[in-house]
Structure formats: structure tokens, C-alpha cells
Design a protein around this motif. Structure first.
Motif, PDB file in Angstrom:
ATOM      1  N   GLU B  55       0.800  -1.220   0.000  1.00 13.35           N
ATOM      2  CA  GLU B  55       0.000   0.000   0.000  1.00 13.35           C
ATOM      3  C   GLU B  55       0.833   1.270   0.000  1.00 13.35           C
ATOM      4  N   LYS B  56       2.144   1.107   0.142  1.00  7.82           N
ATOM      5  CA  LYS B  56       2.998   2.295   0.060  1.00  7.82           C
ATOM      6  C   LYS B  56       3.492   2.554  -1.364  1.00  7.82           C
ATOM      7  N   LEU B  57       3.157   1.661  -2.284  1.00  9.87           N
ATOM      8  CA  LEU B  57       3.614   1.810  -3.668  1.00  9.87           C
ATOM      9  C   LEU B  57       2.592   2.581  -4.501  1.00  9.87           C
ATOM     10  N   THR B  58       3.071   3.356  -5.438  1.00 11.22           N
ATOM     11  CA  THR B  58       2.152   3.915  -6.424  1.00 11.22           C
ATOM     12  C   THR B  58       1.763   2.782  -7.371  1.00 11.22           C
ATOM     13  N   ALA B  59       0.693   3.009  -8.128  1.00 10.54           N
ATOM     14  CA  ALA B  59       0.255   1.987  -9.077  1.00 10.54           C
ATOM     15  C   ALA B  59       1.361   1.688 -10.084  1.00 10.54           C
ATOM     16  N   GLU B  61       4.613   1.997  -9.630  1.00 12.07           N
ATOM     17  CA  GLU B  61       5.670   1.224  -8.980  1.00 12.07           C
ATOM     18  C   GLU B  61       5.273  -0.244  -8.819  1.00 12.07           C
ATOM     19  N   PRO B  86     -10.146  -2.630  -0.958  1.00 10.52           N
ATOM     20  CA  PRO B  86     -11.476  -2.324  -0.425  1.00 10.52           C
ATOM     21  C   PRO B  86     -12.550  -2.331  -1.509  1.00 10.52           C
ATOM     22  N   ARG B 282       9.982   1.676   3.713  1.00 13.78           N
ATOM     23  CA  ARG B 282       9.448   2.952   3.263  1.00 13.78           C
ATOM     24  C   ARG B 282       8.598   3.588   4.363  1.00 13.78           C
ATOM     25  N   ARG B 283       8.621   4.892   4.442  1.00  9.81           N
ATOM     26  CA  ARG B 283       7.835   5.591   5.465  1.00  9.81           C
ATOM     27  C   ARG B 283       6.344   5.514   5.142  1.00  9.81           C
ATOM     28  N   PRO B 284       5.410   5.513   6.103  1.00 10.03           N
ATOM     29  CA  PRO B 284       5.747   5.445   7.524  1.00 10.03           C
ATOM     30  C   PRO B 284       6.144   4.036   7.918  1.00 10.03           C
TER      31      PRO B 284
ATOM     32  N   GLY D  87      -0.354   4.868   2.172  1.00 10.33           N
ATOM     33  CA  GLY D  87       1.050   5.123   1.857  1.00 10.33           C
ATOM     34  C   GLY D  87       1.259   6.540   1.349  1.00 10.33           C
ATOM     35  N   GLU D  93       1.323  10.837  -5.399  1.00  8.67           N
ATOM     36  CA  GLU D  93       1.022  10.625  -6.816  1.00  8.67           C
ATOM     37  C   GLU D  93      -0.368  11.180  -7.157  1.00  8.67           C
ATOM     38  N   MET D 126       4.928  14.271   8.144  1.00  2.92           N
ATOM     39  CA  MET D 126       5.238  13.631   6.862  1.00  2.92           C
ATOM     40  C   MET D 126       4.300  14.114   5.761  1.00  2.92           C
TER      41      MET D 126
END
Lengths: 315, 315, 315, 315
Positions: B55-59, B61, B86, B282-284, D87, D93, D126
Motif C-alpha cells: 500500500e505504500k507503492l504507487t500503481a 511502482e 477495499p 518505506r515511510r511510515p 502510503g 502521486e 510527513m
């Protein structure tokens, strides 16, 4: 007399509450259990906690059980009594009653409704007011059961405001960083040094917690000699030996830590070891299957072998 | 081609997603990580799960990373892609996209909003409708992250209604009874036999799960050779040897399972082992302290010694 | 005598527990409050519920308060006592004690730990076993406070298995569909007809609930005459008049329904109306600000005007 | 151009996302809906929020819908886009993409994993870093959906640290005290004055919120003229008239606020009013029963009569 103080260390056993097969309170087994814990080197006993099925007892049963434990212990070690409650009036009532019977202190976890830092601070301010300056109490920091996440800074502030809070039952997870932070606050002189006994996962992080300057464990793993041995080895400065003992029991300790059926596993083992007559968990509660018991048997046998092969067997 | 089927067994690695120190996606390390997993005997790889920081990745990525993994794997083992969402439209979009790229199947956990048995059944009915009959999927049963508790009977009913659900990622805890119940349902002919790979606590109950007829593990412990070795010993019928291997790694596996910082521990070890360039989460996300790293170093050294003393060292 | 049965209808007031300003139990106000409820047409009274601050009372206080209410009511209307508890032993102890004092029945909500349909059914099976066949009980279906979501089918099954469950306190939300489903099950002969009193949002959906064949309300809005009037108009077949009454009180009822401070608003109004001496909510609990009280004053004045302009004023 | 700033006031409509009966995005209805909102006096529009079913859209659909809304609005009022995400990379993005298309700002709620005050502060630090100094953003404070409870002091501190946070979407409940606290902080000069638009319960506390110095509403009740009328009356200093308008719509607003089916009620009414072609809620989502629709019809008719009898009818 025998009041809990900030110098407490070693292993405080989280006692189970023994029931007969019909679910009635088993007072005879209560005596045997106390003996079992003390014979295995317990430095204290904690009763009426979550693993003591406190909320399944009637008020009369809780009093009866407390009285029996206190009588059997007879002042040899401190006895701490769980007094957490959604309301302050019942918390005070229970506390006064057990202190009068001879308990050494009470243990308090925050109520489920508490959320923000502000609410946490206000909650423990009220605990201090309710318990007064003379009753030593243990702060139980166990987010998994309370839903209350206390940050390091807030916990330090609570301790600063709570002169009669002499002990932290540390079971936040991950919690090693929190342990370091509290010890650092004492080292800086920000707060008085309190006793920290750890309960994380039934002792699953005990060696690392001692390295971070915990004073011992408050947990109920069915082999108290594990915690006692690990603490002793650590106190003697032999960290590797502490790990050797810990590692030997770990497969079983891990199995006992399954949420939901852990207490049934613990009571099964304690009963097998002769400390209580029946492994009965009062309803609503889990039962072990034949396959579960086969798992435990295999793990118990492997433990016995390993203790021998490592020269850790004390029999 | 290389579609996932109900005969899948062995060890499917839950892959991390490698990031450079500045937090950017590290595709070079992605190749090394794939090699590392395959060199250690992985029978499959699962990407974009919770431990993959999906869930920290862009689509963009997520697509890039998936493509890279698939290219490097090059059909040698099945690759499963996490597609939980969801909403059903994004679930379908992601699924179609990765299947076209060559994934072997997708993994789906129920949405957070699902609560009652009726809602659980309705949810997976919709999953079946959305994914259609041709895409093999894995049901991820992980109440700790989803909040959805699926009872044994409901899980069996879901499997009955889901002909293209070929695998259960079993991580309910306690979960051994559930495992037995599903196998019993297959034995009775109530449902087709599915592959069951277990992920409970990063493999913390693997020996017992195999005894209950799991087909292997789907987890991401930093030492894949543990799961591979345990599965192999079990397949060879040597349960005690399976436990010997398991026990050796357990102290470290336990440390890696701390909620909150577990992924940081895992990436630290994998990076130390040379499989990825940086342990960056990756943050958070959490960071390890010097004391945490000292813990890991001590446990790693103890592991090395123990492997030698037990003759388990494969170096 | 005066046992609760499935024919119960009308308005059961969820009673507050009156405290003096110093937080002590106010028994004199307890009498006045009982009179206030009965004078306003209450068909029953429910005590020791969530809004009765039950968990803030000591066991002795709970007994004292129950005794006082029962004495004052003196058999004129049924009195239901909240008996929900995490454990069955205390549930049974409290139930036996209040039934002996003359209560008409007890009210039970499922414990927080209950999750799946299977667990819900098992839980209420145990309630039936614990309470036995002779004590009428009310099932409280209030997911917001219990976290337990009971689907329509499961609720019907629970009712089928529970011959002494004579009433449903309906406060699931959205809940209109559930109401219809239960009445349909009775109409089909699947279950006996039970009394359904609704408590959703303190009565915020009462007109619609009556249209769906609820038998009345069990809630504690500070103007019992609203619920009494709405029920009477509905019973007389005048739905529009029922709405007229409801709409007049709605702005105030809505204000009283704010989570967290709702009970303080309710006690403030009841105290202003002379039914209790002090609006004190026992700690931990909220306090109203001057601005909150100004809001209530404005809403109360608007209510008075509106009752006059609509000819609803009964003074 | 048309960037959101701290002077924003009035009514920002939380837009629904229109779907055709087959669940596909309905762009023609999107135009009609924008016209409907603007014709009824909206001062701004917020898209892709919870009530906009954002998480059920594919990335491509979200872009398409945003583009369509922006094109139709054509700079007449500010458009705010929901950008909350587990994220930071996807948050960034989406933000960059919609700002480039011409959005006026984005709205951000904290991630589910955030708990303590420390974590809340770190989270928004952040957000500030990720969004940079040039993109105006709205802090959505909605504990019911996020599980994140922000205390007054922490919210003030977040605002102090967030120069580009120009608006608070206030939907904590109870929240009137928080509103007062933030305005007091501005009055003391502790923080700059931000715009506060309220969304509590779909506007169920709007008159009281305006009295506490909110600047307007950001909510999606199917009768925007209610919020517009209440805000206008309040701005004109006529609090009683503001309440008169509010009270007329309250029975319907209350019905629309039922959790779970509220969005279906809202879309039903908006469709009845001709603003969108179909009331379809994308799956997984609720459907209204015939009895639900009868309720709405009755309430709508009563509203019409009441508007006439009060001289509030604007037709």
C-alpha cells in the motif's frame, strides 16, 4: 507488611485460578499451586489477572481465592492482586478489601475507553487519587488486551506523577525500545527508578528484556524454572547461559502463547506437572483437542531430552 | 502458463519490496532478492502482500516491481500477487493487469468492513464473480490484519463455493484446529482438497501445521532455508529432525515476529545476507535502534554456532 | 410475580443512576426519578444498563440501588435489570440476587470476545443454561457497545433456541431491516413472537420502528413523554401525529445522542426537570461546558414554543 | 488558480460518485450532479471522499471522474479531492495528478495505523513534507472512519506545524468543545485562523457548530439547500431562523445518517430529485428495501408540507 516496592526483582508468577472439572473453584489445588510456584523459585505471585480468569469469578469467589492464596503464601513473597475495572468505585472497593487481607499491592491497567495521551494521563491521575498515597500499585501496560497504546513519553509522565506506582508490568510489543526509554529517563533523573517486570508473550522476549535492564519477569509460563533460570544466569552475568536455558524452553513457551487457547495449554501442563488437579478453564473458554495434547506431549518430551543433553536438567 | 493449482506445496516466499536508502524502488536488488529466494529452494514467490509494503507503492511502482520479479523468475516457479482491495473494481483491474504480465494467481483477503458469516460468504461470492472461473486465487485468512474472523464452517463453505480458489494462506491463530477441520472436510468429500500454505507468525508453528497436513509455508522469514528444511524433513517422515531444524532458527524467527518492527528486522537480516542492498522500510515505517541490531547480531551468531553443533550447517 | 413476558409493550425507561455532587449514590433522587418516569407514563423501567453507569458501581451499591428502585416501583410496572458480564458466574450471581429482590427479568448483551456466528450461538446457549428456564430475559443487540454484529438469521436462530428470551432490545443500526426480518420469522411460524422494544440512538428512529412492528421503546431520552406520545399515537393508528410529536422533540433528542457527552446532557435535563437533585456523572465521565448548557437551554425553549404552536403542549 | 485558502466559508458539497445501474461510472450524471450542487448554492465541491466511494474506483476511473467534475465546474467554485492513503507515495502521486488537472486542494485523513499523539504529529509532519509548501490541504478529523482520536491540544499543534493546512473538516463527535478550543487557540494567537467546515453526522449539528464559529459545512446531505439556508440565516445573525430551516429538514437528515445504508438513502433522494440517473451504490454496498423507500417517501412529503407551512418553501 510485605508491601511491594520499587526494588522488586526476579520472577512474579501470574497465577492461574484452579477449577474443578465441574467449574467450581478448587481451593485445595490453590494451595498446591502456591507451593508449586514457590518451590520453583517464584519471588512473588500475581493473582486475578487476565490469565487468572478474574472476570469469570463472582465477587465472593474472588475474595475466597485471594484469602486462600494469601494464607498459603503466608508472607513468604509479595502477592499482587489485579484490580483493573471499568469503574473507580469497584477498583477502590476491591483494592481496599485485598489490602486489608494482606496483599502487597494491586495491578491496574487503563480502561478500554481511554484513547488519547490526555485521557491516559487523566486516567492515571484518577487512579492515584482513588488509591491514595499508601497503596503500592503496578501499572500494567498491555495494549493487546486494553487497546490503550501508551507512548514512551506519556508512560514516563505517568510514572513521574505516580509516586506510589512502584512497578511497571511491561507487555507492550514491540517493547524493547520502551524499556530502554524508561531506564534512560531514570538515569537522567527525570523519574525515580521503578521495578520493571516483563510479561511480553509469556516471557518470549525475556533475555532481550533483561539486557535492556528489566528487573525480571511477571508471567505465567507453565515452567517457572525457565524464567527463574534465565534471570539467575543473567544476574550472574552469563548472557549466553541465560539464552541456553531460554532456547531450551522456547518451543514450548511459543506453543503456550497461541492466543485463545494459550491458557488451556498452560493449565494442561501445570496439571500434568501435578500443581493443580484439573486443567479446566471456566466457560466461556477453550478446550484442547487430542491433536493439541499430542503436540504438547511431543514438545514436553523434546524439552526433557534437551535439558539433559545441555546439562540443564535439574532433576 | 504456470498457473497456480491445488497441488502446490513447499515454500512460497513472501517477498519484501527492496527500496534504496532514499526510499526509491530498488530494481537491481529485486533481481538479487529473487535469486536469493530461488537459490534457497523457494517453490514459489508471493509479492505485494502486507510485508511487501504494497500500500505504500504507487500503481506505477507496483506494476514495475511485478514486471521485474516476473521477468527474473522467468517461469521457474509460480508467482502469486496480492490483490486485496477495499473495492472490487481496483481488485479486478490489478488482477487482470498482473495475470496478463504472467502472474500465476492472485491472493485475496476480505475487506475490513466484512463482519458476519453472511457478509463473509457474500464477499467471496463477489470475489468469484469478479475474478471469473479462469484465474486461480489464494484466500488469505489473516484476522490480525483484516479483523475478519472466519469460522471453520464458513471457511469450508467459502471453499465449496469457490472452484478457482486453489489455495488457502492459513494464518488464523490459533489455527491448528481450523487446519484439521478443513482437511477433514476434504476427506469427507465435502470440498475438493486445496493447497494449504501456512503463514502463522512467520512460520512460528510450521512443524505442528505440517503434522496437521499443511502442504507447506507461505511466509517471509529471513532464512528461507528454515522453512525449506523443515518441509523437506517432514516430507521425508522425520518429524524430530524437522523440529531440530525449526528449533535452531526459532529464537531468531521469534525476534523477527515482533509486531511493528518485524519487517525492519527481516529486511535488516536479508540485507546483511546480501540479498538486498538496503534494509530501508518505506515511510511510515520503523527503524531499528543500535540495541535492536545488537540483539540480532547476538541471535545470528548463536544460530551459526547451533547449526554447527547440530550438524545442521549446510555451508 | 410481575415477570416480564413476550406481551410487553409501550415505553420502558432506561433509568439513569442518580449521584450526589460528591459522586455518592443518591437514593432520595432514586425515588424521585422512579416517580418521574411513572408519572410520565412509563410501562416499565430498566436499570443498571450502560446509561445507568452500572460498571462504575460497587456490588454493594448496585444491590442498594436495585432494592430502592424495586421498593419504590412496588410492582406497578416491570423492572428489568442489566446483567451482562464477561463471565457467566457473575452474571448468574447478579441475576439470582435481583430476581430474589423482585426484578421482572434481566437483560443480557453478548461479551466483547464473541465474534463469529458460531460463537454467538454458543454464547446464548450458555446464557440459557446459566439462567435456566424460569427467568425471563431480554437480549440486548447493541453492536456499538459490544462490537458483536448479529446477522438477521443468527438472531432468529438465537430466539428459536431461547424459550425464556421474551424480549429483544433492538439497537443495531441500521436496524429497520432486521426488525422486519424478525417479525417475518414470527409470521412464518419459525419463532414465537417476542416483544421488541427499540433503543436505537435514544429513540431517534422510533416512528419508523413502530411502523415495522416494534412494540415500543426502551430508551432513556430525558422527555419520556415523547416516546409515550409517539407510541400512543401510533397505537391509535395516527402515524402522522406520531411523527408530529417525534419531530417536535427531535432537535433535542439528537443533541442528547452525541456520543461521549450524551449521558451528561440527559442528566442535566432530567435534573433541570426536577427528577434528580444533581446531574453528576460519576468519574470517569464528561462534564458540560457553559456553551453546551446554552445549547440545551436554547433547544429546550424552542421545544416549549413548538409544543404550544402545534397544540402538543400538555401542561 | 482558484486554490483553497483559509478564508473558505459556506457549504462544500461532499459529492457522490454517480454510477449507472450496471455499476459503470456515469459521466453524464456527473455533469448533472455538479449543476445540481451549484444551482443549490454550493460554495465548493469535495470529491473522492468516503461517501464518494473512492476506494471502489480504479485509478483510471478516479482520474476520469475528477477530470469531468473539474471541467464542468470550470473554476466557478473550488474543488477539493480526497487523497488519503495508507502510503505516502500514492498520496503524493494522486495529489500531484489532481492538482495538475486543476483541483483547488486535497483532503487528508490520518492512516488507520496511527495511534498515539506522537504518531499523529509524526504522521502530519510527513504529510507536510510529502505535499510541500504549495499545495493547500484539508485535515479530515473523522475518528469514526479512521479510528484516530486527535485531542484538542494535538490538533492545535498539528495546525501550528502545518502552514499549508488551510482547512479543518471537523467531524469528531462530540466535537463542539473541540471547535471552541481551536477558535480559542486562534484568538490567543497560538495558531493562524483556519477555515473550519463541519461534517458531523451529515450536518446533524450544524446550527450549534456555526454558533461555535465554524465557517460552514462540508457534507453531502441530499438537500444542499438546508445547509445553504442555515449558513445564510446564521450569517444574517438570525439564529432562530437558522434553526427553523434546520429543524424542517432534520427528520430526513437523521434518516439519511443511518450507518451502512446512509449512502443508499442519499443517492436515492438525489436521484429522485433528478440530479443523477440512478441511485446505484457500487458493490459491495447496500440496497434499499421497499419499506425503506416508503419511509423516505413519507419523510419527503412531510418535509414538503412543513416547508410550506413555515413559509420556507422556495419553489
Amino acid at each position: 507488611m510485605n508491601k511491594l516496592d520499587a526494588g522488586a526483582k526476579g520472577v512474579y508468577l501470574i497465577a492461574v485460578t484452579p477449577f474443578a472439572e465441574d467449574g467450581s473453584l478448587d481451593l485445595h489445588s490453590t494451595d498446591r499451586m502456591v507451593d508449586f510456584y514457590l518451590d520453583h523459585g517464584a519471588n512473588g505471585i500475581t493473582i486475578l489477572g487476565i490469565m487468572g480468569e478474574a472476570e469469570k469469578l463472582t465477587a465472593a469467589e474472588a475474595r475466597l481465592f485471594t484469602k486462600r492464596v494469601l494464607t498459603r503464601v503466608n508472607g513468604r513473597v509479595p502477592v499482587v492482586v489485579g484490580a483493573s475495572s471499568p469503574g473507580f468505585a469497584p477498583m477502590r472497593e476491591l483494592t481496599m478489601s485485598v489490602m486489608e487481607m494482606g496483599a502487597s499491592g494491586v495491578m491496574v491497567a487503563p480502561a478500554l475507553s481511554v484513547r488519547t495521551d490526555e485521557q491516559i494521563l487523566a486516567y492515571f491521575d484518577m487512579v492515584n487519587e482513588i488509591l491514595g498515597p499508601d497503596i503500592p500499585w503496578v501499572l500494567q501496560d498491555h495494549p493487546v488486551s486494553t487497546g490503550v497504546k501508551i507512548s514512551n513519553d506519556v508512560l514516563i509522565e505517568v510514572l513521574k506523577r505516580s509516586p506510589s506506582c512502584v512497578m511497571l508490568k511491561h507487555e507492550d510489543c514491540p517493547g524493547l525500545g520502551k524499556l530502554s526509554a524508561i531506564r534512560a529517563a531514570s538515569a537522567r533523573g527525570d523519574i525515580a527508578r521503578v521495578s520493571i517486570l516483563t510479561g511480553n508473550g509469556g516471557g518470549l522476549f525475556l533475555p532481550e528484556e533483561l539486557i535492556r535492564a528489566a528487573d525480571g519477569a511477571m508471567t505465567g509460563f507453565a515452567y517457572p524454572e525457565m524464567m527463574v533460570g534465565v534471570c539467575a544466569a543473567h544476574a550472574a552475568g552469563d548472557i549466553e547461559h541465560a539464552y541456553d536455558i531460554f532456547d531450551a524452553y522456547l518451543p514450548l513457551a511459543r506453543y503456550e502463547q497461541q492466543p485463545g487457547i494459550g491458557l488451556a495449554v498452560r493449565k494442561h501442563i501445570i496439571a500434568e506437572r501435578g500443581a493443580i488437579a484439573s486443567p479446566t478453564v471456566r466457560r466461556p473458554g477453550p478446550k484442547l483437542s487430542a491433536a493439541d495434547i499430542a503436540d504438547i506431549d511431543r514438545l514436553t518430551k523434546r524439552l526433557a531430552k534437551r535439558l539433559i543433553s545441555f546439562g540443564l536438567d535439574q532433576g
